[in-house]
Structures are given as structure tokens and as C-alpha cells.
Design an enzyme around this catalytic site. Structure first.
Site, PDB file in Angstrom:
ATOM      1  N   ASP A 139      47.323  94.923  58.094  1.00 25.25           N
ATOM      2  CA  ASP A 139      48.808  96.230  58.681  1.00 25.25           C
ATOM      3  C   ASP A 139      47.505  96.847  59.075  1.00 25.25           C
ATOM      4  O   ASP A 139      47.427  97.584  60.462  1.00 25.25           O
ATOM      5  CB  ASP A 139      49.456  97.126  57.775  1.00 25.25           C
ATOM      6  CG  ASP A 139      50.348  96.516  56.591  1.00 25.25           C
ATOM      7  OD1 ASP A 139      50.520  95.662  57.829  1.00 25.25           O
ATOM      8  OD2 ASP A 139      50.798  97.107  56.046  1.00 25.25           O
ATOM      9  N   LEU A 150      74.782  65.220  63.482  1.00 26.32           N
ATOM     10  CA  LEU A 150      74.505  64.024  62.964  1.00 26.32           C
ATOM     11  C   LEU A 150      75.752  64.142  62.353  1.00 26.32           C
ATOM     12  O   LEU A 150      76.626  64.448  61.720  1.00 26.32           O
ATOM     13  CB  LEU A 150      73.429  63.899  61.654  1.00 26.32           C
ATOM     14  CG  LEU A 150      71.819  64.904  61.631  1.00 26.32           C
ATOM     15  CD1 LEU A 150      71.333  65.797  60.720  1.00 26.32           C
ATOM     16  CD2 LEU A 150      71.499  63.586  62.104  1.00 26.32           C
ATOM     17  N   LYS A 170      68.466  69.694  54.594  1.00 24.79           N
ATOM     18  CA  LYS A 170      69.197  69.765  55.746  1.00 24.79           C
ATOM     19  C   LYS A 170      69.660  71.582  55.342  1.00 24.79           C
ATOM     20  O   LYS A 170      69.986  72.445  54.988  1.00 24.79           O
ATOM     21  CB  LYS A 170      70.855  69.828  55.321  1.00 24.79           C
ATOM     22  CG  LYS A 170      71.522  69.850  57.017  1.00 24.79           C
ATOM     23  CD  LYS A 170      72.762  68.688  57.165  1.00 24.79           C
ATOM     24  CE  LYS A 170      73.227  68.744  58.386  1.00 24.79           C
ATOM     25  NZ  LYS A 170      73.784  70.242  58.632  1.00 24.79           N
ATOM     26  N   CYS A 220     103.661 100.570  54.632  1.00 21.68           N
ATOM     27  CA  CYS A 220     102.385 100.778  54.279  1.00 21.68           C
ATOM     28  C   CYS A 220     102.416 100.647  52.360  1.00 21.68           C
ATOM     29  O   CYS A 220     103.088 102.531  52.310  1.00 21.68           O
ATOM     30  CB  CYS A 220     101.327 101.916  54.795  1.00 21.68           C
ATOM     31  SG  CYS A 220     100.413 102.408  53.729  1.00 21.68           S
ATOM     32  N   CYS A 252      97.580 108.788  56.450  1.00 23.56           N
ATOM     33  CA  CYS A 252      97.939 108.250  55.476  1.00 23.56           C
ATOM     34  C   CYS A 252      96.248 108.020  54.711  1.00 23.56           C
ATOM     35  O   CYS A 252      94.780 108.521  55.132  1.00 23.56           O
ATOM     36  CB  CYS A 252      97.752 106.575  55.770  1.00 23.56           C
ATOM     37  SG  CYS A 252      97.130 105.444  55.170  1.00 23.56           S
TER      38      CYS A 252
HETATM   39  S1  IVH Z   1      67.597  66.511  62.912  1.00 24.86           S
HETATM   40  C1  IVH Z   1      69.109  63.962  64.760  1.00 24.86           C
HETATM   41  N1  IVH Z   1      66.694  67.345  60.333  1.00 24.86           N
HETATM   42  O1  IVH Z   1      71.837  70.598  61.248  1.00 24.86           O
HETATM   43  C2  IVH Z   1      68.775  65.876  65.636  1.00 24.86           C
HETATM   44  N2  IVH Z   1      69.208  68.747  61.381  1.00 24.86           N
HETATM   45  O2  IVH Z   1      74.455  68.625  61.387  1.00 24.86           O
HETATM   46  C3  IVH Z   1      69.344  66.638  64.642  1.00 24.86           C
HETATM   47  N3  IVH Z   1      69.273  70.543  60.655  1.00 24.86           N
HETATM   48  O3  IVH Z   1      71.768  70.236  64.967  1.00 24.86           O
HETATM   49  C4  IVH Z   1      68.705  67.307  63.991  1.00 24.86           C
HETATM   50  N4  IVH Z   1      67.813  71.002  59.231  1.00 24.86           N
HETATM   51  O4  IVH Z   1      70.589  72.036  63.465  1.00 24.86           O
HETATM   52  C5  IVH Z   1      67.307  67.369  62.274  1.00 24.86           C
HETATM   53  N5  IVH Z   1      65.856  68.915  58.312  1.00 24.86           N
HETATM   54  C6  IVH Z   1      66.727  68.911  59.812  1.00 24.86           C
HETATM   55  C7  IVH Z   1      68.363  69.292  59.756  1.00 24.86           C
HETATM   56  C8  IVH Z   1      68.925  69.302  60.340  1.00 24.86           C
HETATM   57  C9  IVH Z   1      69.052  71.662  59.501  1.00 24.86           C
HETATM   58  C10 IVH Z   1      70.455  71.091  61.794  1.00 24.86           C
HETATM   59  C11 IVH Z   1      70.381  71.163  62.786  1.00 24.86           C
HETATM   60  C12 IVH Z   1      71.086  70.882  63.468  1.00 24.86           C
HETATM   61  C13 IVH Z   1      72.231  70.190  62.274  1.00 24.86           C
HETATM   62  C14 IVH Z   1      73.630  69.101  62.979  1.00 24.86           C
END
Ligand code: IVH
Length: 680
Positions: free
Chosen positions: A41, A87, A121, A419, A442
Site C-alpha cells: 500500500d 469441450l 475445469k 395474495c 399490502c
Molecule cells: S480448454 C479446447 N481448460 O470450459 C479449448 N477449458 O466447456 C477449450 N474451462 O470455454 C478450453 N477450465 O472456458 C480448458 N483448464 C481448462 C478449463 C477450461 C475451464 C472452460 C473454458 C471452456 C469451457 C468448455
């Protein structure tokens, strides 16, 4: 004239910027801060002061330049360099093995030797960040995969997105798009929802919605408050660009070296069995300990040339990656009843009363049902066994009934025609989905309305709890929010649980609340579709209650960030007879009706009392009022000795005559615009 800048000052600014960038990198990317927050800061303040004194020292990538972009009226479009893919899914290990078998059929046993990378993911919102010569120059949402929306000012507020990439030994391509996920950590999500509950605003169903919503805000200030985070996991570069890696694991390492945060639970696996073991570990021991939501593991072929060879199916899903999804947190229980509560806007909200059941570590007894249509579509009947899911770990939702388990004693449910609180016949709203109690008086609505009015995000009346409000209504002391301002200590002390001191404190707290900015009052009125955010936009734009109350839906639509539904709801609210009586009461009570000016707008009309009469050529009455208020003037409805001047348009009527009699200056719209410095 700013002071001449010595090279020492320029060097110091540079040094501070580097130190702060390094600190961000250590904190967000390496997760091992080396300086304290207080030290950060201190450096930040020093740099900010230096830049304020010498604006030419300010650079676009300075850590001070994250917030401060003005709100936009709409989001521009961005065509992604390479489409952002989605995916395919595998819901179990067998499906994962089928995916691998497909790879082998396509490219032979090579696919097996190439190995995989397994990543979490992240359950957030996908974005693409464009860096040119290492500088963040653009950022967009995924959109439809080909075209997204530009949200750069919002992305700049996210501290772990570097405004400039680290060099990484000259290996930075000229132009690159870095893809990843913007997410909201659970702890932040809970804080935000708790604040929304206190402010009687609808809560976010899950962190993903809150993150996606924050990302698409027109005002970056709102995005900044949510404190979003980011993980990177993919790149796109123009054809022929030379990238310093040939594998996905190399790509992730490079991202990290460039200063992009990469989720640490990732594993390079030689064989699919290792991937499967990793998925198991994540599901059983990693997932529960994370401070953000994940909805599976993404498995990717590690070799980038092999990824190219495998390509994309239907332009949407890569063959070289798949999402191994987790089973959602679902439980089965009995639907004991469907009940309805009346919200402050009169909306009747059905909710499910469930036989208590444990889902993901919490006991669930109630679940939202949103509206009657949803109950009908799902064919939910009282007595049904139902499947319940905790969406994004928070508000439980009923997925649907288990009809095979029916005994015949289940009863269908209908929205009450009256109501449940005041028995007024209910009405449907414009889109015919929500049902409302139209009675503004109400007691159900009044109670919720008063609670909202007194809440933190509105007038913030300390000591005015839910129970106190119920008590005041029951005693017949308050009906509407304006009645609060005529409460007297003598009236309160005659009530249970009120002593002289607590009565005095409450009256004083109410008195103090009169002075809150207009935006808080506006939020407190509980107009449909107007929460704290919209209230602020409206209050800033119109400046006063008077100006807003006279605005047409078109005037209101001029406010950046306000859409048609809200504009319509606001205009309808102010046109209502009961509203006008309420406003008159509030005015008589001396409630503040103005929004303090944060910015240094023109003060050319400061102290002027102005009357508008007739139809102006371009400005509506509301727009003219707002313009005058923005420049410090005050609009009143009748001409008197103290009127500074009259703005007259076509068919002006008696006000113009009166102005002439009193010798008061009369000007036209063009002159008004000139006086405020907006040349027509
Ligand atoms: S790879 C192949 N890696 O999941 C290109 N996607 O269902 C696709 N997502 O739109 C992305 N974590 O936003 C990838 N480790 C990860 C991910 C990931 C989250 C999301 C991504 C994509 C969606 C597809």
C-alpha cells in the site's frame, strides 16, 4: 502548467511500478508474497501521488491504472483471432477410455505415447486477453465462440491479470491471445451475497453467474468491487507466430513465466490410467479444499503438433481435449409443501418445503421454485419424491420429481388467486410469468418494503430491525416508509421493549437517515428492477428526485446501463397516484432528494433556480431538468421573484407571462445549452 520532471522522479516512478508488478506476480502467480500488504500500500500510494503530481509519468500499464475507466453505454464486439472452443464431455471413466480409443483410431498408437495433461475445469466465465508486445491491449468474453464482447476496462480491474507480461527471455510473441477463466472465489461470493441479503437485493445463485455478470458490467467500478480472479490455460497466436513451446505442459509453464496465474493442481500423465487416478484424487480430496468452483477435469493431449493433427469437430469441440465431469451434488427427498412469500415489490415467490436432507455437507430444508410456470413444466406435486441439487454450493434447487415413485396421493399445486397476506386478487406481470400482489398497501409488501428501506444499502437506519418494524406496523404507527419520519419518542416509549433511551436512539437514527444521498433513497423505495446499482446510475444521471420523477421512459433510457424493462418500471412507478402521495410525504418530512456530485462537473448554473415552460425543441422536460441539475442548477415548477431565469419552448403558457410581469429573464434551449457549455 505542471512542474518539470526530473529524471530522478521518472526513475523512481519506474522503480515503484516494477516493485509493484513484482509484488503482484509473487502474490497472484507464485502464491508466495514477499512484501507485506502495508508495504504494498505504501509503494502504491507513493506511485499514485507521483503520477497525480506529474501526469506525464503515468503509463497505461501502471498498477494504479486498473480502475477509473468511465462506464460504457454498451459493449463493443470482438472477433477472436481463433475461435474459442467448447469441450466434449465424459461422465465416467468408460467414456474417457472411449475418447482415447477414438484418438488411437485417428492417429495411431502415437497418441498414447504423446501423453496427456490433466487440469482442473474452472467454473467461471471464459475470456480472451490480447497482448501486443507484452502489453494488455484488449480483452473479450467468449460470446458465441467466434465473436465476443469487449470487456477490457473490466478485465483491467482484475489484479491477477498482468497489464504487462514479464519478458521470459525474449520469448514473447509480437501478438498473442491468452485464454482462461475469470472466476469468483467462494469466500468473496459469500461476502457479496451476505451484503446483498442485507441490502434486500436478490442473491446470486452461484459464483459463476456472479462472475459472468460482473464481467459484463458497463461500469468497471462495479466489476472492481466484486474482486474477480483469473487462471490462464490456453493461447491463440496469428499464423506463423513462433511460440516458445510445443506441448500443453510447456504452454502452461510459459504462461506462468509471463506472469499469468496458472491453476497449480495440474498433472502431466504418460497414460490414461494416471489421468483416471488424478480425477479420483481431485474429486475426493482436492475439490472440497478449493476456494473456487470446478466442474470437472479437462484432459488434453500434451503434444501441440498432435493437437493440430487431431483438429476440431464441427468447428466447436477439439478432438484433442475432453472434460471429465463430476457427478453433481444431488439428493432425493420429499416435497412436503409449496408455500409462497410476498416480496417487497409484491412478487409472489413460491418455495419448496422439503423433508430435511443432507447435500454436500449442508442440511437442506427449503429450495427455490422461482415461479408457477417452472412448477408446471416440471409437473411438481406436493408429496412427490424430488431430486434436489445445490447449485454452485449455495441456493438449493429442485431438479424435478421422481414420477415412478408416485402413490397417487400427490396433489398438484396452483398459485393462489389471492395474495396470501392481504387477500387482494393477484395479477400477472408483462411477460406473464411472475404473479404480483398489486396492493401497494399490502402488509406483506409493506413489511418487506420497510425492511428494505431501513437496510444497509438503502437508508441504513440503525436499530430498525425486522422485529421492530413488525411491531411498528402492528401498533399502527407506520404504514409506508414516509411514516417512519413522523415517529415521536412519546409514541415509541408506550410500546413493549422500548425504553426512553432506545426510543430516542431510533428517532435520532431515522433523523440522520434523512440526509443520505438520493441514490440510497431511490434504492430504498423498492421500485421493481431497481437495486443499488441501477439506483446509483439513475441518481447520478438525474441528480434529484424531482428530475427523475418527471422523466419519460425515453429520458430514462438515455441513462447508460439502464435498459427498457427498468426504464418502464421506473416511469410506471412515478406515474402512480400512491407514489406521488408518498413522495409528497417524504418531501414534507425533509428527506434529502439530491445526489451529491462526486465528479467535477460544470458548476455554471450553481445557485440558479430555473423554471422550464413549454416544449423545448430537442430536450424533454426530464432531460432538461437533469442537464440543469448536473450543472448545479435547481429546477422548480413555478415562477417567483427568486427565479433566476425561465427556459421557454413552444406553447409556453402562463409561466412566461408571469416571468415577464416580474421582469425575469427568459431564454431558449439553445441559450441554456450554451450556458452549460454544450454548444447546440
Ligand atoms: S480448454 C479446447 N481448460 O470450459 C479449448 N477449458 O466447456 C477449450 N474451462 O470455454 C478450453 N477450465 O472456458 C480448458 N483448464 C481448462 C478449463 C477450461 C475451464 C472452460 C473454458 C471452456 C469451457 C468448455
Amino acid at each position: 502548467m505542471s512542474a518539470p520532471i526530473s529524471s530522478e522522479l521518472a526513475a523512481r516512478a519506474d522503480e515503484l511500478r516494477r516493485a509493484l508488478q513484482q509484488a503482484n506476480y509473487q502474490y497472484y502467480v507464485l502464491d508466495s508474497p514477499e512484501i507485506s500488504d502495508a508495504e504494498y500500500d505504501r509503494l502504491f500510494r507513493e506511485l499514485k501521488e507521483l503520477e497525480e503530481k506529474h501526469p506525464s509519468l503515468r503509463t497505461a500499464d501502471s498498477p494504479t491504472q486498473r480502475v477509473g475507466a468511465p462506464p460504457q453505454s454498451q459493449l463493443a464486439k470482438h472477433t477472436h483471432l481463433v475461435p474459442m472452443l467448447s469441450l466434449g464431455n465424459a461422465f465416467n471413466d468408460a467414456e474417457l477410455r472411449e475418447w482415447e480409443a477414438r484418438l488411437v483410431r485417428l492417429v495411431g498408437e502415437d497418441a498414447l505415447r504423446a501423453g496427456y495433461v490433466a487440469e482442473l475445469k474452472i467454473d467461471g466465465a471464459a475470456v480472451s486477453l490480447t497482448y501486443e508486445r507484452g502489453v494488455l491491449v484488449n480483452g473479450a468474453t467468449r460470446g458465441n465462440g467466434t465473436i465476443g464482447e469487449v470487456v477490457l476496462p473490466n478485465l483491467r480491474t482484475i489484479r491477477d491479470i498482468p497489464l504487462r507480461l514479464r519478458d521470459g527471455g525474449g520469448a514473447l510473441p509480437e501478438r498473442i491471445e491468452i485464454r482462461g477463466e475469470v472466476y469468483l472465489p467462494f469466500d468473496r461470493f459469500e461476502e457479496i451475497n451476505a451484503a446483498r441479503v442485507a441490502a434486500e437485493q436478490p442473491v446470486f445463485a452461484n459464483p459463476r453467474n456472479a462472475a459472468a455478470g460482473a464481467l459484463r458490467q458497463l461500469d468497471p467500478g462495479i466489476t472492481a468491487e466484486r474482486r474477480l480472479r483469473f487462471f490462464g490455460f490456453a493461447v491463440a497466436a496469428p499464423d506463423g507466430a513462433r511460440l516458445p513451446f510445443t506441448t500443453q505442459s510447456g504452454l502452461l509453464d510459459a504462461l506462468q513465466a509471463w506472469g499469468i496465474p496458472v491453476e497449480p493442481h495440474r498433472r502431466r500423465c504418460d497414460r490414461l490410467d494416471e489421468v483416471i487416478a488424478f480425477v479420483g484424487e481431485v474429486e475426493t480430496s482436492v475439490r472440497g479444499a478449493l476456494n473456487f468452483g470446478i466442474d470437472g477435469v479437462v484432459v488434453k493431449v500434451d503434444s501441440l503438433p498432435l493437437q493440430d493433427e487431431l483438429g476440431v469437430v464441427g468447428g466447436r469441440e477439439p478432438r484433442w481435449a475432453i472434460a471429465r465431469k463430476f457427478a453433481p451434488d444431488i439428493a432425493t427427498t420429499r416435497l412436503l409443501d409449496i408455500q409462497v412469500n410476498v416480496g417487497r415489490t409484491g412478487a409472489l415467490n413460491p418455495f419448496a418445503v422439503l423433508e430435511p436432507v443432507e447435500i454436500g455437507g449442508a442440511t437442506v430444508k427449503l429450495a427455490t421454485l422461482h415461479n408457477e410456470d417452472l412448477i408446471r413444466t416440471k409437473d411438481l406435486r406436493i408429496g412427490d419424491l424430488v431430486q434436489v441439487k445445490r447449485a454452485g454450493e449455495v441456493i438449493p434447487q429442485v431438479i424435478g420429481p421422481v414420477p415412478e415413485q408416485r402413490t397417487g396421493s400427490e396433489r398438484p399445486w396452483h398459485m393462489p388467486e389471492r395474495c396470501p397476506v392481504c387477500h387482494t386478487p393477484v395479477e400477472k406481470d408483462e411477460d406473464n410469468v411472475a404473479v404480483y400482489c398489486p396492493n401497494v398497501a399490502c402488509p406483506g409488501r409493506q413489511l418487506e418494503g420497510l425492511v428494505h428501506f431501513a437496510s444497509r444499502g438503502a437508508l441504513d437506519i440503525r436499530g430498525l430491525s425486522y422485529a421492530r418494524i413488525e411491531q411498528l406496523i402492528q401498533a399502527g404507527l407506520v404504514r409506508d416508509v414516509a411514516d417512519l419520519f413522523s415517529l415521536r419518542v412519546e409514541q415509541l416509549v408506550s410500546l413493549d421493549r422500548f425504553a426512553e433511551k432506545s426510543a430516542e436512539n431510533l428517532v435520532a437514527a431515522i433523523e440522520e437517515a434523512k440526509g443520505r444521498p438520493f441514490s440510497r433513497l431511490l434504492n430504498g423505495l423498492g421500485i421493481r428492477h431497481v437495486g443499488a446499482g441501477a439506483a446509483q446510475l439513475l441518481a447520478r444521471h438525474f441528480g434529484t428526485l424531482e428530475a427523475l420523477a418527471h422523466a419519460t421512459p425515453d429520458d430514462i433510457l438515455q441513462v447508460r446501463g439502464i435498459g427498457e424493462t427498468t426504464a418502464h418500471a421506473v416511469a410506471t412507478y412515478f406515474a402512480n397516484e400512491t407514489t406521488q402521495q408518498l413522495l409528497a410525504k417524504l418531501r414534507a418530512a425533509g428527506v434529502n432528494e439530491r445526489e451529491p456530485r462526486a465528479q467535477t462537473e460544470g458548476r455554471s448554473l450553481a445557485g440558479c433556480t430555473i423554471v422550464i415552460t413549454g416544449t423545448l425543441p430537442t430536450l424533454s422536460r426530464g432531460a432538461a431538468t437533469a442537464l440543469i441539475e448536473r450543472h448545479g442548477g435547481h429546477v422548480v415548477s413555478s415562477v417567483s421573484k427568486s427565479t433566476s431565469f425561465v427556459v421557454a419552448g413552444a406553447d409556453p403558457g402562463s409561466k412566461l407571462d408571469k416571468a415577464r410581469t416580474l421582469g425575469i429573464e427568459t431564454i431558449d434551449e439553445a441559450e441554456l445549452l450554451r450556458r452549460v457549455g454544450e454548444n447546440p
